[in-house]
Design a protein around this motif. Sequence first.
Motif, short mmCIF file in Angstrom:
data_model
loop_
_atom_site.label_atom_id
_atom_site.label_comp_id
_atom_site.label_asym_id
_atom_site.label_seq_id
_atom_site.Cartn_x
_atom_site.Cartn_y
_atom_site.Cartn_z
N ARG A 116 -10.08 -63.83 -56.85
CA ARG A 116 -9.86 -64.49 -58.32
C ARG A 116 -8.55 -65.36 -58.40
N GLY A 117 -8.70 -66.33 -59.27
CA GLY A 117 -7.51 -67.19 -59.59
C GLY A 117 -7.49 -68.23 -58.12
N PHE A 118 -8.12 -68.27 -57.17
CA PHE A 118 -7.98 -69.10 -56.16
C PHE A 118 -9.31 -69.92 -55.94
N ASP A 119 -9.31 -71.02 -56.45
CA ASP A 119 -10.68 -71.77 -56.29
C ASP A 119 -10.23 -73.28 -55.94
N VAL A 120 -9.68 -73.77 -54.60
CA VAL A 120 -9.56 -75.11 -54.23
C VAL A 120 -10.70 -75.61 -53.21
N PRO A 121 -11.55 -76.44 -54.09
CA PRO A 121 -12.63 -76.91 -53.34
C PRO A 121 -12.27 -77.74 -51.94
N ASP A 122 -10.89 -78.40 -51.99
CA ASP A 122 -10.57 -79.34 -50.83
C ASP A 122 -10.46 -78.43 -49.55
N MET A 123 -10.21 -77.33 -49.73
CA MET A 123 -9.57 -76.42 -48.79
C MET A 123 -10.50 -75.06 -48.66
N LEU A 124 -11.77 -75.44 -48.14
CA LEU A 124 -12.71 -74.27 -48.25
C LEU A 124 -12.40 -72.92 -47.58
N ALA A 125 -11.94 -73.17 -46.37
CA ALA A 125 -11.39 -72.09 -45.55
C ALA A 125 -10.28 -71.23 -45.82
N ALA A 126 -9.39 -71.93 -46.84
CA ALA A 126 -8.06 -71.37 -47.23
C ALA A 126 -8.03 -70.35 -48.17
N GLY A 127 -7.09 -69.63 -48.52
CA GLY A 127 -6.96 -68.77 -49.60
C GLY A 127 -7.47 -67.44 -49.35
N PRO A 128 -7.23 -66.62 -50.08
CA PRO A 128 -7.58 -65.14 -50.02
C PRO A 128 -8.88 -64.82 -50.26
N ARG A 129 -9.54 -63.74 -49.54
CA ARG A 129 -10.78 -63.45 -49.75
C ARG A 129 -10.79 -61.84 -49.97
N ASP A 130 -11.75 -61.38 -50.92
CA ASP A 130 -12.03 -60.08 -51.04
C ASP A 130 -13.18 -59.62 -50.17
N VAL A 131 -13.11 -58.50 -49.35
CA VAL A 131 -14.22 -58.01 -48.63
C VAL A 131 -14.92 -56.99 -49.39
N LEU A 132 -16.03 -57.24 -49.48
CA LEU A 132 -16.98 -56.36 -50.47
C LEU A 132 -17.85 -55.38 -49.62
N VAL A 133 -17.87 -54.15 -49.90
CA VAL A 133 -19.17 -53.20 -49.47
C VAL A 133 -19.88 -52.63 -50.31
N PRO A 134 -21.06 -51.92 -50.15
CA PRO A 134 -21.84 -51.19 -51.05
C PRO A 134 -21.02 -49.91 -51.51
N GLU A 135 -21.07 -49.37 -52.52
CA GLU A 135 -20.23 -47.88 -52.79
C GLU A 135 -20.63 -46.92 -51.81
N GLY A 136 -21.85 -46.80 -51.29
CA GLY A 136 -22.32 -45.94 -50.23
C GLY A 136 -21.56 -46.04 -49.01
N GLY A 137 -20.82 -47.19 -48.68
CA GLY A 137 -20.22 -47.50 -47.48
C GLY A 137 -18.73 -47.45 -47.78
N ALA A 138 -18.45 -47.50 -48.96
CA ALA A 138 -16.74 -47.81 -49.16
C ALA A 138 -15.82 -46.73 -48.50
N ALA A 139 -16.33 -45.35 -48.44
CA ALA A 139 -15.47 -44.41 -47.90
C ALA A 139 -15.52 -44.71 -46.37
N ALA A 140 -16.29 -45.09 -45.69
CA ALA A 140 -16.55 -45.13 -44.34
C ALA A 140 -15.73 -46.61 -43.79
N ALA A 141 -15.98 -47.60 -44.96
CA ALA A 141 -15.26 -48.91 -44.38
C ALA A 141 -13.92 -48.80 -44.74
N ARG A 142 -13.11 -47.83 -45.48
CA ARG A 142 -11.83 -47.82 -45.49
C ARG A 142 -11.27 -46.93 -44.50
N GLU A 143 -12.01 -45.73 -43.94
CA GLU A 143 -11.58 -45.25 -42.93
C GLU A 143 -11.62 -46.15 -41.57
N ILE A 144 -12.85 -47.00 -41.30
CA ILE A 144 -12.75 -47.89 -40.36
C ILE A 144 -11.54 -48.79 -40.50
#
Length: 166
Positions: free
Chosen positions: A93-121
């Motif tokens: 959120r708050g980072f939307d610069v169309p000129d630099m599509l690969a730049a900027g922070p990204r959120d990595v999202l998973v379904p709730e069922g896999g969140a605990a396993a993802a955090r352990e990984i």
Amino acid sequence: MTASEPLVCPRCATTHALDERFCPDCGMPLVYAGTTGVDQPVTAAHARARKVKRQYLDGELVRVAVAQHQAEAEMIQGLLLEEGVASMTRRARGFDVPDMLAAGPRDVLVPEGGAAAAREILLAADVTTGDQGRGPIDAPWRIAAGLALAILVVALVLWVGTILTT
């Protein structure tokens, strides 16, 4: 291959209804009956779908990590996929610069069922998750507190300077 053919599990060979995606017994993705899969090329999307574990697909999407740029987000997605956890990325959120599509922070999202396993990984791989520390953008109250502190220091220096000169 037609949509009227029944679906069958390639592992246990049981037939299933057309609205099923995974075998309830063994969790394998279902295929149309009559196809062996040998004559069809395996695409990258098909290979990724076969790695995903069914038990990690339930629930709404939740954030498990924040990557600094797209390449780091894709690396985190690869780690999760190797363990069977499906994931997706979105711009923070708050980072939307169309000129630099690969730049900027990204959120990595998973379904709730896999969140605990993802955090352990991610913890085992020593990847910092998005829930630790502050996010990619400072909160407005932090900026205001820093500005107020700077003004206070300048006022104190001026006050001490006027006392010493008189």
